[in-house]
Design an enzyme around this catalytic site. Structure first.
Site, PDB file in Angstrom:
ATOM      1  N   HIS A  11       0.711  -1.161  -0.032  1.00 60.67           N
ATOM      2  CA  HIS A  11      -0.165  -0.034  -0.155  1.00 60.67           C
ATOM      3  C   HIS A  11       0.784   1.148   0.008  1.00 60.67           C
ATOM      4  O   HIS A  11       2.025   1.198   0.478  1.00 60.67           O
ATOM      5  CB  HIS A  11      -0.803  -0.035   1.313  1.00 60.67           C
ATOM      6  CG  HIS A  11      -0.194   0.043   2.595  1.00 60.67           C
ATOM      7  ND1 HIS A  11       0.452   1.046   3.166  1.00 60.67           N
ATOM      8  CD2 HIS A  11      -0.037  -1.067   3.457  1.00 60.67           C
ATOM      9  CE1 HIS A  11       0.978   0.820   4.474  1.00 60.67           C
ATOM     10  NE2 HIS A  11       1.109  -0.318   4.483  1.00 60.67           N
ATOM     11  N   GLU A  89      -1.360  -6.798   7.535  1.00 65.87           N
ATOM     12  CA  GLU A  89       0.006  -6.513   7.976  1.00 65.87           C
ATOM     13  C   GLU A  89       0.113  -7.261   9.200  1.00 65.87           C
ATOM     14  O   GLU A  89      -0.521  -7.752   9.850  1.00 65.87           O
ATOM     15  CB  GLU A  89       0.337  -4.994   8.479  1.00 65.87           C
ATOM     16  CG  GLU A  89       1.295  -4.666   8.993  1.00 65.87           C
ATOM     17  CD  GLU A  89       2.732  -4.814   8.221  1.00 65.87           C
ATOM     18  OE1 GLU A  89       2.847  -6.069   7.817  1.00 65.87           O
ATOM     19  OE2 GLU A  89       3.430  -4.105   7.821  1.00 65.87           O
TER      20      GLU A  89
END
Length: 232
Positions: A11, A89
């Site tokens: 991202h 994550e």
């Protein structure tokens, strides 16, 4: 030789990346720079003629929004997308929300580096029943067993949730010759890189995934990796 391509993208910069804070599973959005990085990634992919058959991302909005921006640049907003917490994550436990410089002062540089870059060292668990950063308090994880939800993770534990998902959901598309885009996070992507490149623990320690830069993997018809490279 028939080549199938996979695009991995971390991202764009998030607000907490900008503030130098540990983010993990905290649902922080993109910064303005992060949005620009996503737009740039989309333009690069368009310039190189990418057309996707399927997309994957995590359940965290910094990754979701990056994918949306990229697909908008490609005029492929219609693309089927699957979101999974397994692409989240790495969970940074009690470090989540802390400024990294302050964490170094508290724990020491070497300890923080081990927690961040080593394969099997786990940061301290997050605790406190009402803590806003605890996954069991978040509705998006309501249908997931509490035994599966982490309170802190090493890269090894991240890999153990990412790779079964890779094998079950992503590889079948690659074996069909479909072009896939995955927008995820630094450590979930590091887990995939370790798996695909057969890296050992010391090698993965050196790997850092930049925000918003397309990483291309090429596969043969048996889904064996042929080569990988960044598009810039």
């Amino acid at each position: 030789m028939h080549i199938t391509k996979l695009v991995l993208i971390r991202h764009g910069e998030s607000q907490w990346n900008k503030e130098n804070r540990f983010t993990g599973w905290v649902d922080v959005d993109l910064s303005e720079k992060g949005r620009s990085e996503a737009q740039c990634a989309g333009r690069i992919l368009k310039k190189n003629g990418f057309f996707f058959n399927y997309g994957y991302t995590s359940v965290l909005k910094r990754a979701i929004h990056t994918l949306w921006i990229i697909l908008d640049q490609l005029d492929q907003a219609w693309l089927p997308i699957e979101k999974s917490w397994r692409l989240n994550e790495r969970h940074y436990g009690a470090l989540q929300g802390l400024n990294k410089d302050e964490a170094i002062k508290e724990y020491g540089y070497k300890t923080i580096q081990k927690w961040r870059r080593s394969f099997n060292v786990i940061p301290p668990n997050i605790c406190g029943g009402n803590n806003q950063f605890i996954a069991t308090n978040d509705n998006r994880y309501a249908n997931i067993s509490t035994d599966e939800l982490p309170s802190s993770e090493s890269l090894e534990l991240t890999l153990k949730r990412v790779i079964p998902y890779w094998n079950q959901s992503i590889i079948p598309h690659i074996k069909k010759g479909q072009t896939i885009i995955i927008v995820a996070h630094g450590n979930s992507i590091r887990a995939i890189i370790k798996f695909l490149n057969h890296l050992n623990e010391s090698e993965i320690f050196q790997i850092n995934v930049p925000t918003g830069v397309p990483l291309i993997y090429e596969f043969d018809k048996k889904a064996n990796t042929v080569q990988h490279y960044y598009l810039k």
